[in-house]
Motif scaffolding. Structure first.
Motif, PDB file in Angstrom:
ATOM      1  N   TYR A  84       0.367  -0.381   1.391  1.00 26.22           N
ATOM      2  CA  TYR A  84       1.268   0.770   1.298  1.00 26.22           C
ATOM      3  C   TYR A  84       2.456   0.524   0.368  1.00 26.22           C
ATOM      4  N   GLY A 144       6.284   5.268  -7.512  1.00 22.63           N
ATOM      5  CA  GLY A 144       7.717   5.531  -7.421  1.00 22.63           C
ATOM      6  C   GLY A 144       8.288   6.350  -8.546  1.00 22.63           C
ATOM      7  N   THR A 169      -3.246   4.680   2.570  1.00 22.70           N
ATOM      8  CA  THR A 169      -3.385   3.518   1.692  1.00 22.70           C
ATOM      9  C   THR A 169      -3.923   2.260   2.377  1.00 22.70           C
ATOM     10  N   LYS A 178       3.323   2.644  -3.033  1.00 25.01           N
ATOM     11  CA  LYS A 178       4.578   3.387  -3.181  1.00 25.01           C
ATOM     12  C   LYS A 178       5.359   2.928  -4.412  1.00 25.01           C
ATOM     13  N   GLN A 179       5.305   1.621  -4.684  1.00 23.23           N
ATOM     14  CA  GLN A 179       5.990   1.110  -5.870  1.00 23.23           C
ATOM     15  C   GLN A 179       5.359   1.660  -7.144  1.00 23.23           C
TER      16      GLN A 179
END
Length: 364
Positions: A228, A236, A223, A232-233
């Motif tokens: 990053y 998620g 990423t 990821k959020q």
């Protein structure tokens, strides 16, 4: 040999310079090398970490629009030329070589005015402003893309490739995908927008992740360190397959590349030098935010030779990304053909070639 190297601003100028220095030290271990960079560029941190003597100049590039800052730029350039002359007189180099970035403009021009042998190296297919300016003054010009030749005085041009390629080609890889929780016997695609990441590439990859999770091939999505947490959020809530791994950054990229079945990413000169030196099929997404759109021209040099596919940033979305990756990851013969064409373009001895040209300039 006593050598001054100057290049800075971005890794695309710095890493070829470091590869050249490594080759000079290999060929002539007693050589003395001095690197001159800027106070603002990445070279200020990267070069000293390699144990290479470093001097810095306060200098900046021109704005492309009318700006009062350009008067300041001219003043800094003239002062940098004067400062460069002092450094050059003290060091007494046999030759001065510039690898791009505005700092090299002042250093190489100063060397020319002092009647020192000079060279430049152009990494891209479209020549940067600094190297255009310097081309009338230097003794020789090394190029990494043949398309750049027509933009320079023909009598000075030598095709050498990108020195960074030689470092990539010489790596002995012991990397295994199991280090990342993936299977070593399954083909893997690397999606990588650069060390800082690329927003549009990241967005399209995020939207394609559920589709990738259903594929038989593996996906390593890098990423960029600064993006990053956001990626990821966004991912998620999704249930991703075991064939997907997401990382912010890959420290051992040169070791990993020989194991990659397909790489998706930008078309910077250094990246393409590494890809072609090893022989990796690629899907290139040129950045539209670079000077003179040079990444598109870089990418076309691979596409026209059957070594890569290209998606423009405007055409990039989850659908086009998946379609292009599927096309290659589901066709091993096509990947092998593209890999062969990629390697045919590469110049795995580029650093040696550049060293030899430099040595010939000194001896002339």
């Amino acid at each position: 040999m006593r050598l001054i190297v100057s290049g800075g601003g971005t890794g695309g100028h710095i890493y070829p310079a470091l590869a050249l220095i490594e080759e000079v030290k290999k060929q002539e271990p007693d050589s003395e090398v001095l690197y001159i960079g800027s106070t603002r560029g990445l070279e200020k941190n990267i070069v000293p970490q390699r144990g290479i003597p470093f001097k810095e100049l306060k200098i900046q590039g021109f704005k492309r629009s009318l700006s009062f800052e350009n008067f300041k730029t001219i003043g800094l350039f003239l002062k940098s030329v004067r400062d460069s002359k002092k450094i050059i007189k003290q060091f007494k180099p046999d030759i001065v070589i510039g690898t791009g970035g505005y700092v090299s403009g002042a250093v190489v021009y100063a060397a020319h005015k002092l009647h020192i042998k000079t060279m430049i190296h152009e990494q891209n297919s479209i020549v940067g402003l600094t190297n255009r300016f310097l081309s009338r003054y230097v003794d020789k010009i090394g190029i990494a893309f043949k398309a750049a030749a027509e933009q320079f005085p023909q009598s000075k041009v030598v095709f050498v490739g990108n020195p960074r390629a030689q470092q990539a080609a010489s790596v002995v890889s012991h990397f295994k995908w199991s280090e990342y929780g993936l299977k070593d016997d399954v083909p893997t695609v690397l999606i990588f927008g650069g060390s800082q990441g690329a927003l549009k590439i990241n967005e399209s990859t995020i939207q394609a992740m559920q589709t990738f999770s259903k594929r038989r091939y593996q996906v390593l999505f890098v990423t960029g360190q600064n993006r990053y947490v956001d990626v990821k959020q966004e991912l998620g809530k999704l249930q991703l397959g075991s064939n997907i791994v997401i990382k912010p950054y890959i420290a051992n990229m040169p070791e990993m590349l020989p194991k990659v079945a397909l790489i998706v990413g930008r078309a910077g000169a250094t990246s393409l030098a590494e890809i072609t030196a090893i022989g990796i099929p690629s899907i290139l997404i040129p950045s539209p935010y670079v000077t003179a759109d040079h990444q598109t021209k870089n990418a076309k040099s691979l596409v026209d030779n059957g070594a890569a596919l290209m998606i423009t940033e405007d055409d990039l979305n989850a659908k086009t990304l998946v379609e292009n990756i599927d096309q290659l990851m589901h066709d091993k013969d096509k990947r092998e053909s593209m890999a062969k064409q990629s390697k045919a373009i590469g110049v795995p001895d580029a650093a040696t070639r550049l060293y030899q040209v430099m040595r010939s300039v000194i001896n002339d």
